[in-house]
Design a protein around this motif. Structure first.
Motif, PDB file in Angstrom:
ATOM      1  N   ILE B  11      -5.249   7.802  17.805  1.00 27.93           N
ATOM      2  CA  ILE B  11      -5.498   9.242  17.665  1.00 27.93           C
ATOM      3  C   ILE B  11      -4.664   9.806  16.515  1.00 27.93           C
ATOM      4  CG2 ILE B  11      -5.131  11.489  18.781  1.00 27.93           C
ATOM      5  CD1 ILE B  11      -5.687   9.870  21.480  1.00 27.93           C
ATOM      6  N   GLY B  12      -3.374   9.477  16.516  1.00 30.54           N
ATOM      7  CA  GLY B  12      -2.499   9.986  15.470  1.00 30.54           C
ATOM      8  C   GLY B  12      -2.891   9.467  14.100  1.00 30.54           C
ATOM      9  N   SER B  13      -3.159   8.185  14.027  1.00 31.97           N
ATOM     10  CA  SER B  13      -3.480   7.575  12.743  1.00 31.97           C
ATOM     11  C   SER B  13      -4.795   8.118  12.185  1.00 31.97           C
ATOM     12  CB  SER B  13      -3.545   6.058  12.922  1.00 31.97           C
ATOM     13  OG  SER B  13      -3.789   5.428  11.701  1.00 31.97           O
ATOM     14  N   SER B  14      -5.794   8.274  13.051  1.00 28.38           N
ATOM     15  CA  SER B  14      -7.081   8.825  12.607  1.00 28.38           C
ATOM     16  C   SER B  14      -6.918  10.253  12.125  1.00 28.38           C
ATOM     17  CB  SER B  14      -8.100   8.808  13.748  1.00 28.38           C
ATOM     18  OG  SER B  14      -8.367   7.500  14.146  1.00 28.38           O
ATOM     19  N   PHE B  15      -6.129  11.030  12.871  1.00 30.46           N
ATOM     20  CA  PHE B  15      -5.926  12.425  12.470  1.00 30.46           C
ATOM     21  C   PHE B  15      -5.259  12.500  11.101  1.00 30.46           C
ATOM     22  CE2 PHE B  15      -3.570  16.278  11.927  1.00 30.46           C
ATOM     23  CZ  PHE B  15      -4.430  17.252  12.361  1.00 30.46           C
ATOM     24  N   VAL B  16      -4.216  11.712  10.930  1.00 32.51           N
ATOM     25  CA  VAL B  16      -3.458  11.740   9.676  1.00 32.51           C
ATOM     26  C   VAL B  16      -4.350  11.364   8.483  1.00 32.51           C
ATOM     27  CG1 VAL B  16      -1.668  10.454   8.435  1.00 32.51           C
ATOM     28  CG2 VAL B  16      -1.170  11.438  10.683  1.00 32.51           C
ATOM     29  N   GLN B  17      -5.135  10.312   8.659  1.00 35.22           N
ATOM     30  CA  GLN B  17      -6.066   9.924   7.583  1.00 35.22           C
ATOM     31  C   GLN B  17      -7.028  11.046   7.253  1.00 35.22           C
ATOM     32  OE1 GLN B  17      -8.246   6.218   7.989  1.00 35.22           O
ATOM     33  NE2 GLN B  17      -6.497   5.229   8.973  1.00 35.22           N
ATOM     34  N   THR B  77       3.382  12.329  24.115  1.00 34.67           N
ATOM     35  CA  THR B  77       4.361  13.217  24.746  1.00 34.67           C
ATOM     36  C   THR B  77       4.100  13.267  26.254  1.00 34.67           C
ATOM     37  OG1 THR B  77       3.154  15.303  24.772  1.00 34.67           O
ATOM     38  CG2 THR B  77       4.173  14.647  22.672  1.00 34.67           C
ATOM     39  N   PRO B  78       5.043  13.806  27.020  1.00 36.86           N
ATOM     40  CA  PRO B  78       4.846  13.883  28.478  1.00 36.86           C
ATOM     41  C   PRO B  78       3.670  14.778  28.863  1.00 36.86           C
ATOM     42  CG  PRO B  78       7.137  14.325  27.872  1.00 36.86           C
ATOM     43  CD  PRO B  78       6.365  14.305  26.608  1.00 36.86           C
ATOM     44  N   ASP B  79       3.223  15.645  27.961  1.00 38.39           N
ATOM     45  CA  ASP B  79       2.116  16.557  28.262  1.00 38.39           C
ATOM     46  C   ASP B  79       0.798  16.061  27.682  1.00 38.39           C
ATOM     47  OD1 ASP B  79       3.792  18.679  29.546  1.00 38.39           O
ATOM     48  OD2 ASP B  79       4.735  18.668  27.580  1.00 38.39           O
ATOM     49  N   SER B  80       0.672  14.763  27.510  1.00 41.24           N
ATOM     50  CA  SER B  80      -0.571  14.144  27.037  1.00 41.24           C
ATOM     51  C   SER B  80      -0.965  14.584  25.639  1.00 41.24           C
ATOM     52  CB  SER B  80      -1.727  14.422  28.007  1.00 41.24           C
ATOM     53  OG  SER B  80      -1.396  13.964  29.287  1.00 41.24           O
ATOM     54  N   CYS B  81       0.019  14.959  24.850  1.00 44.39           N
ATOM     55  CA  CYS B  81      -0.222  15.244  23.446  1.00 44.39           C
ATOM     56  C   CYS B  81       0.230  14.045  22.618  1.00 44.39           C
ATOM     57  CB  CYS B  81       0.522  16.503  23.020  1.00 44.39           C
ATOM     58  SG  CYS B  81      -0.079  17.997  23.862  1.00 44.39           S
ATOM     59  N   VAL B  82       0.039  14.128  21.319  1.00 41.33           N
ATOM     60  CA  VAL B  82       0.461  13.073  20.408  1.00 41.33           C
ATOM     61  C   VAL B  82       1.279  13.713  19.291  1.00 41.33           C
ATOM     62  CG1 VAL B  82      -0.315  11.332  18.730  1.00 41.33           C
ATOM     63  CG2 VAL B  82      -1.543  11.621  20.892  1.00 41.33           C
ATOM     64  N   ILE B  83       2.421  13.096  18.969  1.00 42.69           N
ATOM     65  CA  ILE B  83       3.228  13.546  17.840  1.00 42.69           C
ATOM     66  C   ILE B  83       3.164  12.492  16.746  1.00 42.69           C
ATOM     67  CG2 ILE B  83       5.535  14.127  17.022  1.00 42.69           C
ATOM     68  CD1 ILE B  83       6.305  15.099  19.608  1.00 42.69           C
ATOM     69  N   SER B  84       2.979  12.941  15.528  1.00 42.43           N
ATOM     70  CA  SER B  84       2.950  12.045  14.374  1.00 42.43           C
ATOM     71  C   SER B  84       3.934  12.526  13.327  1.00 42.43           C
ATOM     72  CB  SER B  84       1.547  12.005  13.764  1.00 42.43           C
ATOM     73  OG  SER B  84       0.597  11.579  14.719  1.00 42.43           O
TER      74      SER B  84
END
Lengths: 128, 128
Positions: B11-17, B77-84
């Motif tokens: 998810i993070g990698s796709s978003f960043v690209q 994250t604990p709240d089902s988010c993603v940090i990049s």
């Protein structure tokens, strides 16, 4: 920043000050800032849980370390957490000063702000 | 990274690209990645909400821009988010290449991953 600005900025700024003070004086104190579900990515390598994180941080191979903060940014998240991004410089033993950047995701657990997510990178390989 | 590794890394990698592809080709497309409660801190200056963020990003004073990623780290994250956290280099018009780092906090809203928090800093003033 303590005492001024939005509360999430005070939370982030206080945490960051406390973190580097502990890091530079007694790394064992850093254990109190994480929980068993915290994650650390250190130069691309992952560590999960307070014990693994503390082991990594206390076994870093230097005697003296001193961080100085160049800039810090803080924001509230939709889930009532705080994100902080720090850019700064770190001096280790007698090595030349190195740039670094670090991210903290802070969550209020049992009335205490703890670090759920931590990412650290040296800036060594990113010069133009 | 697509197709391999944990789902939050994908998810993070796709978003960043996707983010840098939009940024480098058509900054207007970046509007779809934020919501009205998103926050951007750009070189220490704060912008809240999709409109203010898009206005800032589209009015940056250059014609050509190209990002290249040196390293990217992702965590759940604990709240089902993603940090990049991304560290990289950016070339703007005919200026010298500059180092930068950027943080994204991603949340699933209505089955779409959007950026709730974004922090950007050039690395210009952080050399040892």
């Amino acid at each position: 920043m303590d005492g001024t600005g939005p509360v999430w900025q005070q939370i982030g700024s206080s945490f960051v000050q406390h973190y580097y003070r502990c890091f530079d004086t007694n790394r064992l104190l850093l254990g109190d800032l994480y929980t068993d579900s915290s994650c650390l990515t250190w130069e691309g390598e992952g560590f999960c849980g307070k014990n693994a994180i503390l082991q990594k941080l206390t076994q870093l191979p230097f005697e003296k370390v001193q961080h100085s903060i160049t800039a810090e940014d803080h924001q509230p998240t939709p889930d009532s957490c705080v994100i902080s991004m720090v850019v700064g410089q770190v001096k280790v033993d007698n090595d030349p000063v190195m740039g670094f950047h670090q991210l903290f995701h802070l969550k209020n657990v049992n009335s205490k702000w703890i670090c759920t997510n931590d990412m650290f990178r040296l800036s060594l390989h990113n010069f133009g």
